[in-house]
Design a protein around this motif. Structure first.
Motif, PDB file in Angstrom:
ATOM      1  N   ILE A 152       0.850  -1.195   0.000  1.00  0.00           N
ATOM      2  CA  ILE A 152       0.000   0.000   0.000  1.00  0.00           C
ATOM      3  C   ILE A 152       0.879   1.237   0.000  1.00  0.00           C
ATOM      4  CG2 ILE A 152      -1.696   1.306   1.344  1.00  0.00           C
ATOM      5  CD1 ILE A 152      -2.601  -1.421   2.510  1.00  0.00           C
ATOM      6  N   LEU A 153       0.496   2.222  -0.811  1.00  0.00           N
ATOM      7  CA  LEU A 153       1.131   3.535  -0.796  1.00  0.00           C
ATOM      8  C   LEU A 153       0.151   4.478  -0.124  1.00  0.00           C
ATOM      9  CD1 LEU A 153       3.568   5.222  -1.692  1.00  0.00           C
ATOM     10  CD2 LEU A 153       2.368   5.642  -3.848  1.00  0.00           C
ATOM     11  N   ASP A 154       0.527   4.988   1.044  1.00  0.00           N
ATOM     12  CA  ASP A 154      -0.326   5.888   1.820  1.00  0.00           C
ATOM     13  C   ASP A 154      -0.186   7.298   1.242  1.00  0.00           C
ATOM     14  OD1 ASP A 154      -1.972   6.859   3.784  1.00  0.00           O
ATOM     15  OD2 ASP A 154      -0.496   6.692   5.398  1.00  0.00           O
ATOM     16  N   ILE A 155      -1.142   7.694   0.422  1.00  0.00           N
ATOM     17  CA  ILE A 155      -1.066   8.946  -0.325  1.00  0.00           C
ATOM     18  C   ILE A 155      -1.585  10.096   0.523  1.00  0.00           C
ATOM     19  CG2 ILE A 155      -1.919  10.146  -2.375  1.00  0.00           C
ATOM     20  CD1 ILE A 155      -1.748   7.445  -3.813  1.00  0.00           C
ATOM     21  N   LEU A 188       5.468  17.503  -9.742  1.00  0.00           N
ATOM     22  CA  LEU A 188       4.917  17.162  -8.428  1.00  0.00           C
ATOM     23  C   LEU A 188       6.032  16.999  -7.415  1.00  0.00           C
ATOM     24  CD1 LEU A 188       2.173  14.464  -9.047  1.00  0.00           C
ATOM     25  CD2 LEU A 188       1.859  16.660  -7.932  1.00  0.00           C
ATOM     26  N   ARG A 189       5.757  17.453  -6.195  1.00  0.00           N
ATOM     27  CA  ARG A 189       6.709  17.281  -5.095  1.00  0.00           C
ATOM     28  C   ARG A 189       6.001  16.530  -3.970  1.00  0.00           C
ATOM     29  NH1 ARG A 189      10.094  21.974  -1.962  1.00  0.00           N
ATOM     30  NH2 ARG A 189      11.357  20.516  -0.780  1.00  0.00           N
ATOM     31  N   ILE A 190       6.477  15.343  -3.682  1.00  0.00           N
ATOM     32  CA  ILE A 190       5.870  14.446  -2.702  1.00  0.00           C
ATOM     33  C   ILE A 190       6.786  14.350  -1.491  1.00  0.00           C
ATOM     34  CG2 ILE A 190       5.082  12.083  -2.297  1.00  0.00           C
ATOM     35  CD1 ILE A 190       3.547  13.731  -4.542  1.00  0.00           C
ATOM     36  N   ARG A 191       6.207  14.464  -0.298  1.00  0.00           N
ATOM     37  CA  ARG A 191       7.001  14.400   0.929  1.00  0.00           C
ATOM     38  C   ARG A 191       6.407  13.415   1.921  1.00  0.00           C
ATOM     39  NH1 ARG A 191      10.182  15.549  -1.790  1.00  0.00           N
ATOM     40  NH2 ARG A 191      11.111  17.524  -2.257  1.00  0.00           N
ATOM     41  N   ARG A 192       7.233  12.449   2.322  1.00  0.00           N
ATOM     42  CA  ARG A 192       6.964  11.547   3.442  1.00  0.00           C
ATOM     43  C   ARG A 192       5.686  10.720   3.310  1.00  0.00           C
ATOM     44  NH1 ARG A 192      10.317  12.239   7.690  1.00  0.00           N
ATOM     45  NH2 ARG A 192       8.756  11.582   9.187  1.00  0.00           N
ATOM     46  N   TRP A 193       5.485  10.145   2.140  1.00  0.00           N
ATOM     47  CA  TRP A 193       4.399   9.173   1.986  1.00  0.00           C
ATOM     48  C   TRP A 193       4.884   7.852   2.543  1.00  0.00           C
ATOM     49  CZ3 TRP A 193       1.990   9.762  -3.567  1.00  0.00           C
ATOM     50  CH2 TRP A 193       1.320  10.986  -3.640  1.00  0.00           C
ATOM     51  N   ARG A 194       3.976   7.086   3.116  1.00  0.00           N
ATOM     52  CA  ARG A 194       4.330   5.800   3.697  1.00  0.00           C
ATOM     53  C   ARG A 194       4.156   4.681   2.683  1.00  0.00           C
ATOM     54  NH1 ARG A 194       1.745   3.388   8.751  1.00  0.00           N
ATOM     55  NH2 ARG A 194      -0.069   4.069   7.604  1.00  0.00           N
ATOM     56  N   LEU A 195       5.160   3.835   2.573  1.00  0.00           N
ATOM     57  CA  LEU A 195       5.121   2.639   1.742  1.00  0.00           C
ATOM     58  C   LEU A 195       5.065   1.437   2.674  1.00  0.00           C
ATOM     59  CD1 LEU A 195       5.453   1.046  -0.936  1.00  0.00           C
ATOM     60  CD2 LEU A 195       7.925   1.360  -0.693  1.00  0.00           C
ATOM     61  N   LEU A 251      -2.845  17.918  -4.894  1.00  0.00           N
ATOM     62  CA  LEU A 251      -3.096  16.507  -4.678  1.00  0.00           C
ATOM     63  C   LEU A 251      -3.586  16.409  -3.229  1.00  0.00           C
ATOM     64  CD1 LEU A 251      -0.730  13.658  -5.816  1.00  0.00           C
ATOM     65  CD2 LEU A 251      -2.281  13.441  -3.899  1.00  0.00           C
ATOM     66  N   PRO A 252      -4.922  16.554  -3.006  1.00  0.00           N
ATOM     67  CA  PRO A 252      -5.438  16.604  -1.635  1.00  0.00           C
ATOM     68  C   PRO A 252      -5.308  15.301  -0.851  1.00  0.00           C
ATOM     69  CG  PRO A 252      -7.081  17.377  -3.229  1.00  0.00           C
ATOM     70  CD  PRO A 252      -5.949  16.790  -4.001  1.00  0.00           C
ATOM     71  N   GLY A 253      -5.123  14.181  -1.521  1.00  0.00           N
ATOM     72  CA  GLY A 253      -4.987  12.906  -0.826  1.00  0.00           C
ATOM     73  C   GLY A 253      -5.329  11.746  -1.738  1.00  0.00           C
ATOM     74  N   GLY A 254      -5.684  10.648  -1.129  1.00  0.00           N
ATOM     75  CA  GLY A 254      -5.965   9.439  -1.887  1.00  0.00           C
ATOM     76  C   GLY A 254      -7.410   9.350  -2.347  1.00  0.00           C
ATOM     77  N   GLY A 293      11.964  -3.149  -7.288  1.00  0.00           N
ATOM     78  CA  GLY A 293      12.176  -4.558  -7.583  1.00  0.00           C
ATOM     79  C   GLY A 293      10.856  -5.272  -7.779  1.00  0.00           C
ATOM     80  N   ASP A 294      10.588  -6.292  -6.968  1.00  0.00           N
ATOM     81  CA  ASP A 294       9.349  -7.048  -7.112  1.00  0.00           C
ATOM     82  C   ASP A 294       8.279  -6.648  -6.085  1.00  0.00           C
ATOM     83  OD1 ASP A 294      10.557  -8.154  -4.905  1.00  0.00           O
ATOM     84  OD2 ASP A 294      10.614 -10.202  -5.672  1.00  0.00           O
ATOM     85  N   ASP A 295       8.455  -5.480  -5.461  1.00  0.00           N
ATOM     86  CA  ASP A 295       7.482  -4.962  -4.497  1.00  0.00           C
ATOM     87  C   ASP A 295       6.878  -3.665  -5.010  1.00  0.00           C
ATOM     88  OD1 ASP A 295       7.738  -6.455  -1.694  1.00  0.00           O
ATOM     89  OD2 ASP A 295       9.701  -6.397  -2.651  1.00  0.00           O
ATOM     90  N   ASP A 296       5.605  -3.468  -4.725  1.00  0.00           N
ATOM     91  CA  ASP A 296       5.000  -2.186  -5.047  1.00  0.00           C
ATOM     92  C   ASP A 296       4.151  -1.691  -3.886  1.00  0.00           C
ATOM     93  OD1 ASP A 296       2.455  -3.355  -5.066  1.00  0.00           O
ATOM     94  OD2 ASP A 296       2.193  -3.226  -7.212  1.00  0.00           O
ATOM     95  N   GLY A 297       3.950  -0.393  -3.870  1.00  0.00           N
ATOM     96  CA  GLY A 297       2.970   0.249  -3.014  1.00  0.00           C
ATOM     97  C   GLY A 297       2.018   0.949  -3.963  1.00  0.00           C
TER      98      GLY A 297
END
Length: 193
Positions: free
Chosen positions: A35-38, A54-61, A179-182, A157-161
């Motif tokens: 999961i990618l926590d957007i 786009l500038r993305i900061r500190r999303w959780r994978l 980008l207000p969120g997910g 590699g073989d993992d995705d979020g």
């Protein structure tokens, strides 16, 4: 004596077997879906062409519980947003802080469409924080509509979020991209069917 030798051989086989499965892969083809926590982010967009940054900061994978781990400094990485894919070859990210932080910075001549920077930080709880800047993102649909929900993924590699990213423009005249969120894009990504 032969019992002890057999026990040692069995233990070595089990231990090496575990290590063999947790090795870097050479392709960015996801097998383990996390999961990618957007979270909220900002960027800019050309009102005429729909080319964005786009500038993305500190999303959780969060990796899949079945994952064999990620090796960002040894595996290829892909950041995908809508129909855009930004690829970094294996070895592009450099490890620091005891192998917990992995960084990439694009060379000056990287061109208008690139990953400008990427940072992946391993946390004690087994999750990762991901920060990156993308330029040259093609979002032309936002020149005729002011909102969109698109699939987004970070692949190592073989993992995705994976998750859905909600995109919004305050008006058609502004260069501001929000980008207000997910959002929910279940089933809208090629390998999540």
């Amino acid at each position: 004596m032969s019992y002890r030798v057999a026990l040692v051989v069995a233990l070595v086989t089990v231990v090496s077997g575990g290590r063999a499965s947790a090795q870097p892969t050479t392709k960015a083809t996801p097998i383990y879906h996390g999961i990618l926590d957007i979270l909220a982010a900002r960027g800019t967009i050309s009102p005429d062409t729909g080319i964005a940054s786009l500038r993305i900061r500190r999303w959780r994978l969060l990796l899949s519980p079945d994952s064999n781990g990620i090796f960002p400094d040894q595996e290829p990485t892909v950041i995908a947003l809508a129909e855009n894919s930004f690829y970094l070859t294996a070895g592009s990210l450099k490890a620091s802080r005891g192998g917990r932080v992995f960084r990439y910075r694009a060379p000056r001549n990287a061109g208008p469409r690139s990953v400008r920077s990427l940072r992946i930080t391993g946390r004690r709880d087994g999750t990762y924080l991901v920060s990156f800047t993308l330029t040259g993102v093609e979002l032309s649909r936002l020149t005729i509509q002011n909102r969109d929900c698109v699939p987004m993924a970070v692949i190592v590699g073989d993992d995705d979020g994976f998750g859905g990213a909600r995109l919004r423009r305050p008006s058609f005249a502004t260069r501001q991209l929000l980008l207000p969120g997910g959002c929910d894009v279940s089933g809208d990504w090629p390998w999540i069917q």
